[in-house]
Design an enzyme around this catalytic site. Structure first.
Site, PDB file in Angstrom:
ATOM      1  CG  ASN A  10      26.438  -3.719 190.770  1.00  0.00           C
ATOM      2  OD1 ASN A  10      27.552  -4.119 190.465  1.00  0.00           O
ATOM      3  ND2 ASN A  10      25.823  -4.085 191.899  1.00  0.00           N
ATOM      4  CE  LYS A  12      24.023  -7.165 191.317  1.00  0.00           C
ATOM      5  NZ  LYS A  12      22.878  -7.802 191.963  1.00  0.00           N
ATOM      6  CG  HIS A  96      25.553  -4.371 196.269  1.00  0.00           C
ATOM      7  ND1 HIS A  96      25.094  -5.657 196.409  1.00  0.00           N
ATOM      8  CD2 HIS A  96      24.849  -3.826 195.245  1.00  0.00           C
ATOM      9  CE1 HIS A  96      24.164  -5.890 195.493  1.00  0.00           C
ATOM     10  NE2 HIS A  96      23.998  -4.786 194.772  1.00  0.00           N
ATOM     11  CD  GLU A  98      24.662  -8.984 194.902  1.00  0.00           C
ATOM     12  OE1 GLU A  98      25.669  -8.613 194.262  1.00  0.00           O
ATOM     13  OE2 GLU A  98      23.512  -9.013 194.407  1.00  0.00           O
ATOM     14  CD  GLU A 168      20.829  -1.864 194.878  1.00  0.00           C
ATOM     15  OE1 GLU A 168      20.595  -1.940 193.680  1.00  0.00           O
ATOM     16  OE2 GLU A 168      21.811  -2.393 195.417  1.00  0.00           O
ATOM     17  N   GLY A 174      17.725  -9.081 192.104  1.00  0.00           N
ATOM     18  CA  GLY A 174      17.938 -10.306 191.329  1.00  0.00           C
ATOM     19  C   GLY A 174      16.787 -11.295 191.411  1.00  0.00           C
ATOM     20  CB  SER A 214      13.883  -6.660 189.885  1.00  0.00           C
ATOM     21  OG  SER A 214      14.428  -7.818 190.492  1.00  0.00           O
TER      22      SER A 214
HETATM   23  P1  PGA Z   1      19.217  -6.398 189.992  1.00  0.00           P
HETATM   24  O1  PGA Z   1      20.429  -5.920 190.917  1.00  0.00           O
HETATM   25  O2  PGA Z   1      18.876  -5.233 189.083  1.00  0.00           O
HETATM   26  O3  PGA Z   1      19.754  -7.574 189.222  1.00  0.00           O
HETATM   27  O4  PGA Z   1      18.082  -6.749 190.886  1.00  0.00           O
HETATM   28  C1  PGA Z   1      20.477  -4.627 191.451  1.00  0.00           C
HETATM   29  C2  PGA Z   1      21.677  -4.473 192.340  1.00  0.00           C
HETATM   30  O5  PGA Z   1      22.015  -5.415 193.067  1.00  0.00           O
HETATM   31  O6  PGA Z   1      22.340  -3.413 192.357  1.00  0.00           O
END
Ligand code: PGA
Length: 251
Positions: A10, A12, A96, A98, A168, A174, A214
């Site tokens: 992803n 983003k 997601h 976010e 997630e 993140g 992560s």
């Molecule tokens: P990350 O993000 O690997 O940077 O933690 C995962 C995601 O939000 O899909």
């Protein structure tokens, strides 16, 4: 039950056209000859077509990071499943964290997106996950159950072939804080039992459940060794071809 692993990147809100083409091309090279797993890239809308072009001779799946439920119309800022397909995409992420947290998308909205995307033949990755406060309050399973039931409302068993679930935990996204393999496996097993309660054991056994939060080269192998973890949704580590390459080639 053996499920085909899926490693998804992803991107983003990262990559301009030049950067996206470079990254996608490098990942295509790494994927050559890997035929026992699926790889998916989810770049920003503006470079969907570029990424699709760069990976066109591979089996790499290209996905939008979100999608509207309508084919067209007055929905400023949205893109439709038809547009995703026309740009070379064949999948979409919905729900997601976010989108849920920053853009206030509700379970109902996520369900509309998922339903519309499935209806037009896109594969859909439905993201779910609890916040730190929810985990510490002992609400993890209740939150996940609500997100699964409401996210999949109205979706029949036969449509589940097009659905992938991504667990997630919001506190792991993140942050560099990965769920331990035991924590992740516990939740994945819970989600699979919930799918079995809704759709029956066969469909639950066939549905891929990805872990996200992560994921990096250092933890992918132990995560993939868990019986109910069928792949990963990778953010930060997906932006570097070498680290994503190591994740794709998990052992
Ligand atoms: P990350 O993000 O690997 O940077 O933690 C995962 C995601 O939000 O899909």
């Amino acid at each position: 039950m053996k499920r085909r692993p899926l490693i998804a990147g992803n991107w983003k809100m990262h990559t301009t056209t030049v950067e996206a083409r470079e990254l996608a091309t490098a990942i295509a090279v790494i994927c050559a000859g890997l035929d026992d797993r699926d790889v998916l890239l989810s770049p920003p809308y503006t470079v969907l077509r570029d990424v699709a072009e760069c990976v066109s001779r591979t089996g790499i799946i290209v996905a939008a990071q979100n999608v509207c439920w309508e084919e067209k119309g007055a929905y400023t800022g949205e893109i439709s499943p038809i547009m995703v397909r026309a740009a070379g995409g064949s999948a979409a992420i919905v729900g997601h964290s976010e989108r849920r947290q920053i853009f206030l998308e509700t379970d109902e909205l996520v369900n509309r997106r998922l339903t519309g995307a499935l209806a037009s033949g896109l594969m859909v990755i439905l993201c779910i996950g609890e916040t730190l406060a929810e985990r510490e309050g002992g609400d993890t399973f209740a939150v996940l159950e609500r997100q699964v039931r409401k996210g999949l409302a109205g979706i029949g068993g036969e449509a589940m072939v097009g659905v992938v679930i991504a667990y997630e935990p919001v506190w792991a996204i993140g942050t560099g804080k990965t769920a331990s393999k035991e924590q992740a496996q516990e939740v994945h097993a819970f989600i699979r039992s919930l799918l079995a309660a809704i759709y029956g054991k066969n469909i639950a056994d066939q549905t891929r459940i990805l872990y996200g939060g992560s994921v990096k080269p250092a933890n992918i192998d132990e995560l993939m060794a868990q019986p109910d973890i069928d792949g990963a949704l990778v953010g930060g580590a997906a932006l570097d071809a070498q680290s994503f390459g190591r994740i794709i080639t998990f052992r």
